[in-house]
Design a protein around this motif. Structure first.
Motif, PDB file in Angstrom:
ATOM      1  N   CYS A 273       0.842  -1.194   0.000  1.00  0.00           N
ATOM      2  CA  CYS A 273       0.000   0.000   0.000  1.00  0.00           C
ATOM      3  C   CYS A 273       0.878   1.244   0.000  1.00  0.00           C
ATOM      4  CB  CYS A 273      -0.974   0.003   1.178  1.00  0.00           C
ATOM      5  SG  CYS A 273      -0.172   0.081   2.782  1.00  0.00           S
ATOM      6  N   GLU A 274       0.286   2.372  -0.337  1.00  0.00           N
ATOM      7  CA  GLU A 274       1.044   3.609  -0.557  1.00  0.00           C
ATOM      8  C   GLU A 274       0.433   4.779   0.196  1.00  0.00           C
ATOM      9  OE1 GLU A 274       0.298   3.880  -4.744  1.00  0.00           O
ATOM     10  OE2 GLU A 274       2.039   2.674  -5.267  1.00  0.00           O
ATOM     11  N   PRO A 275       0.345   4.700   1.520  1.00  0.00           N
ATOM     12  CA  PRO A 275      -0.253   5.813   2.254  1.00  0.00           C
ATOM     13  C   PRO A 275       0.680   7.027   2.292  1.00  0.00           C
ATOM     14  CG  PRO A 275       0.677   4.227   3.780  1.00  0.00           C
ATOM     15  CD  PRO A 275       0.845   3.643   2.417  1.00  0.00           C
ATOM     16  N   GLY A 276       0.145   8.179   2.070  1.00  0.00           N
ATOM     17  CA  GLY A 276       0.911   9.421   2.210  1.00  0.00           C
ATOM     18  C   GLY A 276       0.339  10.223   3.361  1.00  0.00           C
ATOM     19  N   ARG A 277      -0.855  10.762   3.106  1.00  0.00           N
ATOM     20  CA  ARG A 277      -1.519  11.609   4.098  1.00  0.00           C
ATOM     21  C   ARG A 277      -1.740  10.896   5.427  1.00  0.00           C
ATOM     22  NH1 ARG A 277      -4.902  15.714   2.275  1.00  0.00           N
ATOM     23  NH2 ARG A 277      -5.081  14.586   0.315  1.00  0.00           N
ATOM     24  N   PHE A 278      -2.092   9.614   5.374  1.00  0.00           N
ATOM     25  CA  PHE A 278      -2.396   8.892   6.613  1.00  0.00           C
ATOM     26  C   PHE A 278      -1.186   8.853   7.540  1.00  0.00           C
ATOM     27  CE2 PHE A 278      -2.752   5.124   9.283  1.00  0.00           C
ATOM     28  CZ  PHE A 278      -4.009   5.314   9.826  1.00  0.00           C
ATOM     29  N   ILE A 279       0.002   8.745   6.936  1.00  0.00           N
ATOM     30  CA  ILE A 279       1.227   8.691   7.732  1.00  0.00           C
ATOM     31  C   ILE A 279       1.608  10.093   8.229  1.00  0.00           C
ATOM     32  CG2 ILE A 279       3.728   8.242   7.610  1.00  0.00           C
ATOM     33  CD1 ILE A 279       2.664   5.597   7.060  1.00  0.00           C
ATOM     34  N   SER A 280       1.499  11.075   7.341  1.00  0.00           N
ATOM     35  CA  SER A 280       2.123  12.369   7.607  1.00  0.00           C
ATOM     36  C   SER A 280       1.164  13.494   8.000  1.00  0.00           C
ATOM     37  CB  SER A 280       2.927  12.811   6.373  1.00  0.00           C
ATOM     38  OG  SER A 280       2.088  12.895   5.226  1.00  0.00           O
ATOM     39  N   GLY A 281      -0.083  13.405   7.561  1.00  0.00           N
ATOM     40  CA  GLY A 281      -0.992  14.554   7.661  1.00  0.00           C
ATOM     41  C   GLY A 281      -1.096  15.146   9.055  1.00  0.00           C
ATOM     42  N   ASN A 282      -1.411  14.297  10.036  1.00  0.00           N
ATOM     43  CA  ASN A 282      -1.532  14.820  11.388  1.00  0.00           C
ATOM     44  C   ASN A 282      -0.228  14.716  12.165  1.00  0.00           C
ATOM     45  OD1 ASN A 282      -4.006  16.088  11.647  1.00  0.00           O
ATOM     46  ND2 ASN A 282      -5.079  14.129  11.721  1.00  0.00           N
ATOM     47  N   GLY A 283       0.863  14.508  11.431  1.00  0.00           N
ATOM     48  CA  GLY A 283       2.185  14.520  12.048  1.00  0.00           C
ATOM     49  C   GLY A 283       2.847  15.877  11.962  1.00  0.00           C
ATOM     50  N   GLY A 284       2.152  16.882  11.456  1.00  0.00           N
ATOM     51  CA  GLY A 284       2.781  18.194  11.322  1.00  0.00           C
ATOM     52  C   GLY A 284       1.819  19.346  11.529  1.00  0.00           C
ATOM     53  N   ILE A 285       2.361  20.444  12.047  1.00  0.00           N
ATOM     54  CA  ILE A 285       1.596  21.694  12.136  1.00  0.00           C
ATOM     55  C   ILE A 285       2.429  22.801  11.498  1.00  0.00           C
ATOM     56  CG2 ILE A 285       0.382  21.062  14.258  1.00  0.00           C
ATOM     57  CD1 ILE A 285       2.323  22.916  15.792  1.00  0.00           C
ATOM     58  N   LEU A 286       1.747  23.868  11.130  1.00  0.00           N
ATOM     59  CA  LEU A 286       2.439  25.075  10.679  1.00  0.00           C
ATOM     60  C   LEU A 286       2.247  26.126  11.776  1.00  0.00           C
ATOM     61  CD1 LEU A 286       3.937  26.673   8.469  1.00  0.00           C
ATOM     62  CD2 LEU A 286       1.713  27.211   7.469  1.00  0.00           C
ATOM     63  N   LEU A 287       3.365  26.624  12.291  1.00  0.00           N
ATOM     64  CA  LEU A 287       3.304  27.672  13.312  1.00  0.00           C
ATOM     65  C   LEU A 287       3.493  29.019  12.640  1.00  0.00           C
ATOM     66  CD1 LEU A 287       5.541  26.499  16.290  1.00  0.00           C
ATOM     67  CD2 LEU A 287       3.044  26.628  16.181  1.00  0.00           C
ATOM     68  N   THR A 288       2.600  29.932  12.938  1.00  0.00           N
ATOM     69  CA  THR A 288       2.686  31.257  12.334  1.00  0.00           C
ATOM     70  C   THR A 288       2.376  32.317  13.388  1.00  0.00           C
ATOM     71  OG1 THR A 288       1.859  32.636  10.504  1.00  0.00           O
ATOM     72  CG2 THR A 288       0.281  31.130  11.508  1.00  0.00           C
ATOM     73  N   GLN A 289       2.852  33.514  13.136  1.00  0.00           N
ATOM     74  CA  GLN A 289       2.721  34.587  14.113  1.00  0.00           C
ATOM     75  C   GLN A 289       1.760  35.653  13.586  1.00  0.00           C
ATOM     76  OE1 GLN A 289       5.893  37.677  16.007  1.00  0.00           O
ATOM     77  NE2 GLN A 289       6.675  35.700  15.422  1.00  0.00           N
ATOM     78  N   PRO A 374     -10.436  32.313  19.907  1.00  0.00           N
ATOM     79  CA  PRO A 374     -10.134  33.210  21.029  1.00  0.00           C
ATOM     80  C   PRO A 374      -9.451  34.468  20.485  1.00  0.00           C
ATOM     81  CG  PRO A 374      -9.371  30.976  21.484  1.00  0.00           C
ATOM     82  CD  PRO A 374      -9.791  30.998  20.049  1.00  0.00           C
ATOM     83  N   LYS A 375      -9.657  35.588  21.144  1.00  0.00           N
ATOM     84  CA  LYS A 375      -9.042  36.833  20.667  1.00  0.00           C
ATOM     85  C   LYS A 375      -7.528  36.695  20.619  1.00  0.00           C
ATOM     86  CE  LYS A 375      -8.430  41.737  21.532  1.00  0.00           C
ATOM     87  NZ  LYS A 375      -8.041  41.902  20.112  1.00  0.00           N
ATOM     88  N   MET A 376      -6.947  37.157  19.514  1.00  0.00           N
ATOM     89  CA  MET A 376      -5.487  37.073  19.379  1.00  0.00           C
ATOM     90  C   MET A 376      -4.895  38.456  19.178  1.00  0.00           C
ATOM     91  SD  MET A 376      -4.565  33.572  17.367  1.00  0.00           S
ATOM     92  CE  MET A 376      -2.872  33.686  17.958  1.00  0.00           C
ATOM     93  N   ASN A 377      -3.635  38.601  19.609  1.00  0.00           N
ATOM     94  CA  ASN A 377      -2.952  39.891  19.500  1.00  0.00           C
ATOM     95  C   ASN A 377      -1.697  39.752  18.655  1.00  0.00           C
ATOM     96  OD1 ASN A 377      -4.716  41.282  21.444  1.00  0.00           O
ATOM     97  ND2 ASN A 377      -3.794  39.851  22.907  1.00  0.00           N
ATOM     98  N   GLU A 378      -1.210  40.897  18.188  1.00  0.00           N
ATOM     99  CA  GLU A 378       0.029  40.921  17.408  1.00  0.00           C
ATOM    100  C   GLU A 378       1.150  40.190  18.149  1.00  0.00           C
ATOM    101  OE1 GLU A 378       1.065  44.935  16.312  1.00  0.00           O
ATOM    102  OE2 GLU A 378      -0.909  45.265  15.388  1.00  0.00           O
ATOM    103  N   GLY A 379       1.923  39.400  17.407  1.00  0.00           N
ATOM    104  CA  GLY A 379       3.059  38.702  17.987  1.00  0.00           C
ATOM    105  C   GLY A 379       2.719  37.343  18.575  1.00  0.00           C
ATOM    106  N   GLU A 380       1.430  37.061  18.744  1.00  0.00           N
ATOM    107  CA  GLU A 380       1.055  35.753  19.306  1.00  0.00           C
ATOM    108  C   GLU A 380       1.120  34.675  18.228  1.00  0.00           C
ATOM    109  OE1 GLU A 380      -1.717  37.213  23.039  1.00  0.00           O
ATOM    110  OE2 GLU A 380      -2.726  36.368  21.283  1.00  0.00           O
ATOM    111  N   LEU A 381       1.292  33.429  18.709  1.00  0.00           N
ATOM    112  CA  LEU A 381       1.465  32.300  17.789  1.00  0.00           C
ATOM    113  C   LEU A 381       0.146  31.575  17.551  1.00  0.00           C
ATOM    114  CD1 LEU A 381       4.739  30.687  19.180  1.00  0.00           C
ATOM    115  CD2 LEU A 381       4.476  31.928  17.004  1.00  0.00           C
TER     116      LEU A 381
END
Ligand SMILES: *Cc1c(COP(=O)(O)O)cnc(C)c1O
Length: 442
Positions: A273-289, A374-381
Motif C-alpha cells: 500500500c502507498e499511504p501518504g496523508r495517513f502517515i504524515s498529515g496529522n504529524g505536522g503543524i504550521l506555526l505562524t505569528q 479566542p481573541k489574538m494579538n500581534e506577535g502571538e502564535l
C-alpha cells in the motif's frame, strides 16, 4: 488519535516540547513534525494488515523531508515515488531499492533508466505506451523490468474532485477493458515481468468500503491472469486513507483493513500500500505569528506571517484546517485532534470571528474564513493543524518568499531538519545579465 500535538497547562506541545520554544529558536513560519506520529501510523497499518504480509510504501510526495524519510526507512518502510527526484530522495534517506515503487503517468526514458539501474521493486504502469517505453529501456540494459499494471477501476472515492483518481474520466491508470490486452502485450515483450496490479483511487477517503469495492472490481481480472500463469505476487492497493482535519473525521485504519484484508487474502497475493496523508498529515503543524489584527466591518482580518506559498491547500482545495492559538489559557489538557479534543471547533463563546489571511497579493491567500477563535494579538502564535501532508511539499517561492524551516521533534528533543530558505537561496540561478548569448539560426 493525535496525542502527538496536545495542550497541557493551556499551551501547545509537540510530544515533549512546548512548540513556542521551537518558534523562538527558528522564527516563524515553521513546520513542526512529530516523528513519533509518522512511526506510529506506519506501525498501525502494518498491524491492521498483518494477515496479508503488508509492505507499506510511504508516498514521498505527501512530505518528502529527508530526515522523516530516514526515520521511516529505519522503521522498515518502503517508498512510493512519482519522479526520479523522489527515487533519489528515498535512496539518499537510506531506503532499500527493493522496497521502492515508481508511479506516475509521464515517466520519461531517463527516469525509467535511472530507476532500473537502482533496482527498484516495480514500476506502476499507467498506459500501453509506457509499457513499450519501459521495455525499450530494459532491452537496452539487457534487463527484465518488473511492472505492475495500474488499473482504473472506475470507483467513486467520494472525495474532492481534484484528488479523485480512480474514476474513468481521470487521467490515471488503465481501463479494465484494455487491461487484458496490456497483459498480453507484457507476455510478448520479453523484457517485462508482470509482478502485480496497482490501484489508487483517490485521496482523503473517509468511507471504509471504497478500496474494497475497487478490489472487487479487479478480482475477475486477477483470476484471469492467474489462469494464464502470470506470476502475480502483489496487489498494491494504493493510498488515500483519510485523516481528521475536523475533529473525529478520520477512520481507524482497522476499518479499512477489515474489508480489504480478507479480499486480498482470498486472492493469495501479498499486500502493498502507498499511504501518504495517513502517515504524515496529522504529524505536522504550521506555526505562524500574528502580524496585524485588522478590523473590517463585522469581522477582523487576522494577518499572519505564513501565506499560501507556505501552505497551499486552503487556496486550491478550499481545504479546512483546524487553527488555534498556541497559548490558550484555561484550555483543558488533551490531544488537539483527538476524539475528546479540548478544542471547540465552533470557537469560544467570547471569541472573535476572523478571516485568517497571509500577506500575499491574492484574495485566495487565506487559511480560514469566518472562523471564531479566542481573541489574538500581534506577535502571538497560531498553530495550523494537519499540515504534515501536502504542506511543505507544495510550498513555493511565490512573492519571493523563502520557504519555511522544518523541525522534527523526537520526544523531548527537536532539530532543524530543513533550514529556512534565505532570499539568496530563492534567487540562486538567476542572472542580471547574460553569461552567454545565443543567436537564432537563420
Ligand atoms: C499521491 C499518491 C498516493 C498517496 O495518496 P494519499 O492520499 O496521500 O495517501 C499513493 N499512490 C499514488 C500512486 C499517488 O499518486
Amino acid at each position: 488519535m493525535n496525542e502527538e500535538f496536545h495542550y497541557k497547562g493551556g499551551e501547545l506541545y509537540c510530544e515533549g516540547v512546548p512548540v513556542q520554544q521551537i518558534a523562538m529558536k527558528t522564527g516563524t513560519p515553521v513546520y513542526v513534525y512529530s516523528q513519533n506520529h509518522f512511526l506510529k501510523q506506519h506501525a498501525a497499518i502494518v498491524d491492521a494488515f498483518h494477515e496479508v504480509d503488508p509492505l507499506v510504501c510511504y508516498s514521498i510526495k505527501a512530505n518528502s523531508n529527508l530526515g522523516l524519510l530516514r526515520a521511516m526507512a529505519l522503521a522498515g518502510s518502503g517508498f512510493d515515488a512519482v519522479s526520479k527526484g523522489e527515487v533519489y530522495r528515498a535512496l539518499r534517506a537510506g531506503a532499500e531499492p527493493g522496497k521502492i515503487v515508481f508511479a506516475g503517468v509521464g515517466k520519461t526514458p531517463d527516469e525509467i533508466d535511472y530507476a532500473l539501474e537502482q533496482g527498484i521493486l516495480m514500476f506502476n504502469v499507467e498506459s500501453e505506451a509506457e509499457l513499450e517505453a519501459i521495455s525499450r529501456v530494459a532491452a537496452k540494459r539487457k534487463m527484465e523490468a518488473p511492472v505492475a499494471l495500474r488499473i482504473n477501476p472506475d470507483v467513486d472515492p467520494k472525495t474532492h474532485k481534484y484528488i479523485s483518481t480512480g474514476k474513468r474520466e481521470n487521467k490515471f491508470g488503465i481501463d479494465l477493458d484494455r487491461a487484458e490486452a496490456c497483459a498480453k502485450r507484457i507476455k510478448e515483450l520479453k523484457n517485462l515481468r508482470l509482478r502485480g496490479l496497482h490501484l489508487h483511487i483517490g485521496s482523503q477517503i473517509t468511507y471504509a468500503d471504497r478500496h474494497a469495492e475497487a478490489i472487487d472490481k479487479v478480482t475477475p481480472f486477477i483470476k484471469s491472469l492467474k489462469q494464464q500463469d502470470f506470476p502475480l505476487e502483489f496487489l498494491n492497493v494504493g493510498g488515500g486513507y483519510g485523516i481528521s482535519y475536523h475533529i473525529g473525521e478520520g477512520l481507524p485504519i482497522a476499518d479499512f483493513a477489515a474489508q480489504m484484508a480478507p479480499r486480498i487474502k482470498a486472492l493469495g497475493l501479498k499486500m502493498l500500500c502507498e499511504p501518504g496523508r495517513f502517515i504524515s498529515g496529522n504529524g505536522g503543524i504550521l506555526l505562524t505569528q500574528v502580524v496585524y489584527d485588522k478590523p473590517s466591518g463585522d469581522k477582523d482580518f487576522l494577518i499572519v506571517d505564513a501565506a499560501m506559498n507556505d501552505l497551499l491547500r486552503p487556496s486550491i482545495y478550499q481545504a479546512y484546517h483546524l487553527a488555534w492559538p498556541v497559548k490558550s489559557p484555561g484550555l483543558p489538557d488533551g490531544g488537539a485532534l483527538s476524539d475528546d479534543s479540548p478544542i471547540d471547533e465552533a470557537g469560544p463563546g467570547d471569541g472573535i470571528t476572523y478571516d485568517v489571511v497571509g500577506p500575499v497579493c491574492e484574495s485566495g491567500d487565506y487559511f480560514a474564513l469566518g472562523r471564531n477563535l479566542p481573541k489574538m494579538n500581534e506577535g502571538e502564535l497560531l498553530a495550523i493543524f494537519s499540515c504534515g501532508a501536502y504542506g511543505m511539499a507544495m510550498a513555493s517561492n511565490y512573492n519571493t518568499r523563502g520557504r519555511p524551516a522544518e523541525v522534527i521533534v523526537d520526544g523531548n528533543q527537536y532539530w532543524v531538519a530543513h533550514d529556512r530558505e534565505t532570499i539568496e537561496d530563492v534567487i540562486r540561478g538567476e542572472r542580471l545579465t547574460p553569461r552567454e548569448t545565443f543567436s537564432a539560426k537563420a
